[in-house]
Design a protein around this motif. Structure first.
Motif, PDB file in Angstrom:
ATOM      1  N   UNK A  20       0.818  -1.218   0.000  1.00  0.00           N
ATOM      2  CA  UNK A  20       0.000   0.000   0.000  1.00  0.00           C
ATOM      3  C   UNK A  20       0.852   1.269   0.000  1.00  0.00           C
ATOM      4  N   UNK A  21       2.097   1.173   0.442  1.00  0.00           N
ATOM      5  CA  UNK A  21       2.972   2.348   0.477  1.00  0.00           C
ATOM      6  C   UNK A  21       3.739   2.561  -0.817  1.00  0.00           C
ATOM      7  N   UNK A  22       3.803   1.531  -1.650  1.00  0.00           N
ATOM      8  CA  UNK A  22       4.662   1.641  -2.831  1.00  0.00           C
ATOM      9  C   UNK A  22       3.921   1.542  -4.159  1.00  0.00           C
ATOM     10  N   UNK A 110       9.864   0.307  -3.882  1.00  0.00           N
ATOM     11  CA  UNK A 110      10.444   0.853  -2.646  1.00  0.00           C
ATOM     12  C   UNK A 110      11.820   1.436  -2.929  1.00  0.00           C
ATOM     13  N   UNK A 111      12.641   0.718  -3.696  1.00  0.00           N
ATOM     14  CA  UNK A 111      13.975   1.219  -4.049  1.00  0.00           C
ATOM     15  C   UNK A 111      13.878   2.517  -4.842  1.00  0.00           C
ATOM     16  N   UNK A 116      14.392   8.470  -5.144  1.00  0.00           N
ATOM     17  CA  UNK A 116      13.803   9.788  -5.393  1.00  0.00           C
ATOM     18  C   UNK A 116      13.905  10.675  -4.160  1.00  0.00           C
ATOM     19  N   UNK A 117      13.737  10.105  -2.979  1.00  0.00           N
ATOM     20  CA  UNK A 117      13.860  10.880  -1.741  1.00  0.00           C
ATOM     21  C   UNK A 117      15.300  11.359  -1.578  1.00  0.00           C
TER      22      UNK A 117
END
Length: 128
Positions: A20-22, A110-111, A116-117
């Protein structure tokens, strides 16, 4: 022994909690006629029935969609948060194959999100 089993279960489930987060959404596309016959959609049905409760538990605000169409090629469509999407043909795939594909898509997302962060964090501050 109990702690080892618990740690192994947590490690196996860890990527599932990141769905759900990715990713934006996960859709399983199936052929209505093949769902009950054990044909090309059998692995999709098995995966969905045996994993849906766990996936919903660790992703409580996320919907895993199963869409049936006439004459559809069994597929997994994953839409990512950056607007891109992947489609994987699932005809005659096993639940293990489907699990591996979904896991890899989540790990890749996730990677990418972490990269990007990092890029954003290293940008010089711009004054207006």
């Amino acid at each position: 022994a109990g702690a080892t089993r618990l740690a192994a279960a947590a490690a196996a489930m860890s990527w599932r909690g990141y769905v759900s987060r990715s990713v934006r959404n996960v859709r399983f596309i199936v052929d209505n006629a093949q769902m009950d016959k054990g044909g090309s959609c059998f692995g999709v049905r098995q995966w969905y029935e045996s994993n849906l409760a766990t996936m919903a538990e660790v992703n409580p605000h996320f919907t895993f969609m199963l869409r049936g169409f006439d004459f559809a090629e069994p597929s997994l469509l994953i839409s990512f948060n950056d607007g891109t999407a992947r489609i994987e043909p699932l005809a005659h795939k096993t639940p293990t194959d489907i699990d591996a594909y979904l896991r890899q898509a989540v790990v890749d997302a996730v990677k990418k999100n972490r990269d990007e962060i990092r890029e954003t964090a290293t940008l010089p501050h711009i004054e207006r």
